[in-house]
Write a protein that holds these residues in place. Structure first.
Motif, short mmCIF file in Angstrom:
data_model
loop_
_atom_site.label_atom_id
_atom_site.label_comp_id
_atom_site.label_asym_id
_atom_site.label_seq_id
_atom_site.Cartn_x
_atom_site.Cartn_y
_atom_site.Cartn_z
N ALA A 1 44.25 -4.80 30.53
CA ALA A 1 43.22 -4.23 31.40
C ALA A 1 41.81 -4.45 30.87
O ALA A 1 40.84 -4.03 31.51
N GLY A 2 41.69 -5.10 29.72
CA GLY A 2 40.38 -5.39 29.16
C GLY A 2 39.73 -4.24 28.41
O GLY A 2 38.52 -4.27 28.15
N VAL A 3 40.52 -3.22 28.06
CA VAL A 3 39.96 -2.09 27.31
C VAL A 3 39.66 -2.56 25.88
O VAL A 3 40.53 -3.13 25.22
N PRO A 4 38.44 -2.35 25.39
CA PRO A 4 38.03 -2.92 24.10
C PRO A 4 38.58 -2.16 22.90
O PRO A 4 37.86 -1.50 22.15
N LEU A 5 39.90 -2.26 22.72
CA LEU A 5 40.59 -1.60 21.63
C LEU A 5 41.42 -2.61 20.86
O LEU A 5 42.04 -3.50 21.46
N VAL A 6 41.44 -2.46 19.55
CA VAL A 6 42.26 -3.32 18.70
C VAL A 6 43.30 -2.44 18.01
O VAL A 6 43.19 -1.21 18.01
N PRO A 7 44.33 -3.03 17.42
CA PRO A 7 45.25 -2.22 16.63
C PRO A 7 44.53 -1.54 15.48
O PRO A 7 43.53 -2.05 14.95
N ASP A 8 45.02 -0.38 15.10
CA ASP A 8 44.47 0.37 13.97
C ASP A 8 44.29 -0.57 12.78
O ASP A 8 45.27 -1.13 12.27
N PRO A 9 43.05 -0.77 12.30
CA PRO A 9 42.83 -1.73 11.21
C PRO A 9 43.17 -1.18 9.83
O PRO A 9 43.06 -1.92 8.84
N ARG A 10 43.57 0.07 9.76
CA ARG A 10 43.88 0.68 8.46
C ARG A 10 45.26 1.34 8.51
O ARG A 10 45.38 2.56 8.37
N PRO A 11 46.30 0.57 8.70
CA PRO A 11 47.63 1.18 8.86
C PRO A 11 48.07 2.00 7.65
O PRO A 11 48.88 2.91 7.80
N ALA A 12 47.55 1.70 6.48
CA ALA A 12 47.94 2.47 5.29
C ALA A 12 47.53 3.93 5.39
O ALA A 12 48.11 4.79 4.72
N GLN A 13 46.52 4.23 6.24
CA GLN A 13 46.09 5.61 6.42
C GLN A 13 47.05 6.42 7.29
O GLN A 13 46.94 7.65 7.37
N ASN A 14 47.96 5.74 7.98
CA ASN A 14 48.97 6.40 8.81
C ASN A 14 48.35 7.33 9.86
O ASN A 14 48.84 8.44 10.09
N PHE A 15 47.30 6.87 10.50
CA PHE A 15 46.62 7.71 11.49
C PHE A 15 47.51 8.06 12.67
O PHE A 15 47.27 9.08 13.33
N PHE A 16 48.50 7.23 12.99
CA PHE A 16 49.37 7.53 14.13
C PHE A 16 50.04 8.90 13.98
O PHE A 16 50.31 9.56 14.98
N GLU A 17 50.29 9.33 12.77
CA GLU A 17 50.98 10.60 12.55
C GLU A 17 50.06 11.69 12.00
O GLU A 17 50.52 12.64 11.39
N ARG A 18 48.77 11.58 12.30
CA ARG A 18 47.82 12.55 11.76
C ARG A 18 46.99 13.24 12.83
O ARG A 18 45.95 13.84 12.54
N SER A 19 47.44 13.18 14.08
CA SER A 19 46.67 13.82 15.14
C SER A 19 47.61 14.38 16.19
O SER A 19 48.83 14.32 16.05
#
Length: 354
Positions: free
Chosen positions: A265-283
């Protein structure tokens, strides 16, 4: 974003909720009219973010007067937009909280039940508030499904003074995301999506995602009918690793079909550039993901050193960046609420709670 490893009776809290539902917030700024183009305006996000991150909000800590003040502010903004309330008491979903008896400072909190709350001694009973609203879907075939769009409005409250400042205002964490969800509400109220959108302003993220855990026990739309979740957290400053101003990143980009859908859809988002921070499981997306809802976070947190410090102030926010990324988030929500139901990619769903 959660860091890694007053006495009020139930009746008093509910009375507060009823009164707040009956009138606009005295502290709420009058929302500007939506521009004809539907564009997010820098002055609108700046005004709302200064309101939420003001010293008068006392850092918006869960279960405190400052937290209640922020909830009233948010409900006033939603009411002014004409968005439908979806809580227990108007826009408010009451979250019963018990203070740990071993914590003399009263800062360690846990969920309890409404019945148990009424029996707790004076110093251990608190109420907090999720703020919840609904924009019904426009497509009769899809309106029974929902996309939950959220941000946590709580922060750390008043703490140890840093350079003479003891109020932890949480401008980036997460007044920035909260303001983005207000703008999403305004855009979708003007032109609803095909699926119903639940606007979820969570309390208690900083103390164990308490508000989200309570919502999952008392959802507005059944969890099996919740098609996706999109949360906005810490978009107050650009991240060079995401491409700079107006761009962000998505946690768990490849875990579900959400990342590819937004990219298409052209949304200006990239994959999380800091996967070591494990942000997916912190919110607040995490509890939703663990019960099966493809849920992710939009962010541009660049690991700035004001994180969880008194220096996270409204004066340090990049407002054109917030407005641009909020505009992108509106497109992201419409993509999820109008398109195919998102699915987990193989191995992408996190383990269910034990």
């Amino acid at each position: 974003m959660r860091r890694l490893p007053l006495r009020r009776t139930v009746f008093a809290a509910l009375a507060f909720s009823s009164a707040a539902c009956a009138r606009p917030s005295a502290t709420a700024s009058t929302p500007a009219a939506t521009p004809a183009s539907g564009a997010v305006r820098v002055q609108d996000v700046r005004t709302a973010l200064f309101d939420l991150a003001a010293d008068s909000m006392q850092g918006r800590r869960t279960g405190t007067e400052g937290g209640m003040r922020a909830a009233v502010y948010l409900s006033g903004r939603l009411r002014a937009m004409g968005v439908e309330p979806a809580g227990d008491m108007g826009y408010y979903q009451v979250v019963p909280i018990e203070v740990d008896s071993a914590d003399p400072a009263g800062r360690r909190l846990r969920l309890t039940t409404m019945d148990a709350l009424a029996r707790l001694p004076a110093g251990r009973a608190r109420q907090a508030y999720n703020v919840v609203a609904r924009i019904p879907g426009s497509d009769p075939a899809l309106a029974s499904e929902a996309v939950i769009v959220g941000a946590h409005y709580d922060h750390l409250g008043i703490g140890r003074a840093e350079n003479g400042d003891s109020i932890y205002n949480g401008a980036d964490d997460d007044a920035s995301g909260t303001v983005a969800v207000l703008e999403i509400a305004r855009a979708l109220r003007a032109r609803p999506a095909r699926r119903t959108v639940i606007l979820f302003f969570a309390t208690g993220e900083e103390v164990g995602m308490l508000g989200t855990r309570w919502y999952l026990q008392h959802p507005v739309v059944p969890i099996e009918q919740t098609a996706a979740g999109l949360f906005v957290e810490m978009i107050g400053r650009p991240d060079s690793l995401a491409g700079g101003p107006g761009r962000g990143w998505l946690t768990g980009f490849d875990r579900s079909t959400v990342g590819a859908s937004l990219a298409a859809a052209g949304v200006p988002l990239v994959p999380d550039p800091r996967p070591a921070q494990n942000f997916f499981e912190r919110s607040d997306n995490t509890p939703f993901a663990r019960v099966g809802v493809p849920a992710h976070v939009i962010s541009s947190f660049n690991l700035h050193t004001d994180y969880h410090h008194a220096g996270d102030e409204a004066g340090r926010i990049d407002y054109p960046h917030v407005a641009a990324l909020t505009q992108a988030a509106i497109t992201a929500v419409r993509t999820l609420a109008d398109g195919p139901r998102p699915q987990w990619n193989p191995g992408g769903r996190p383990a269910a709670p034990r």
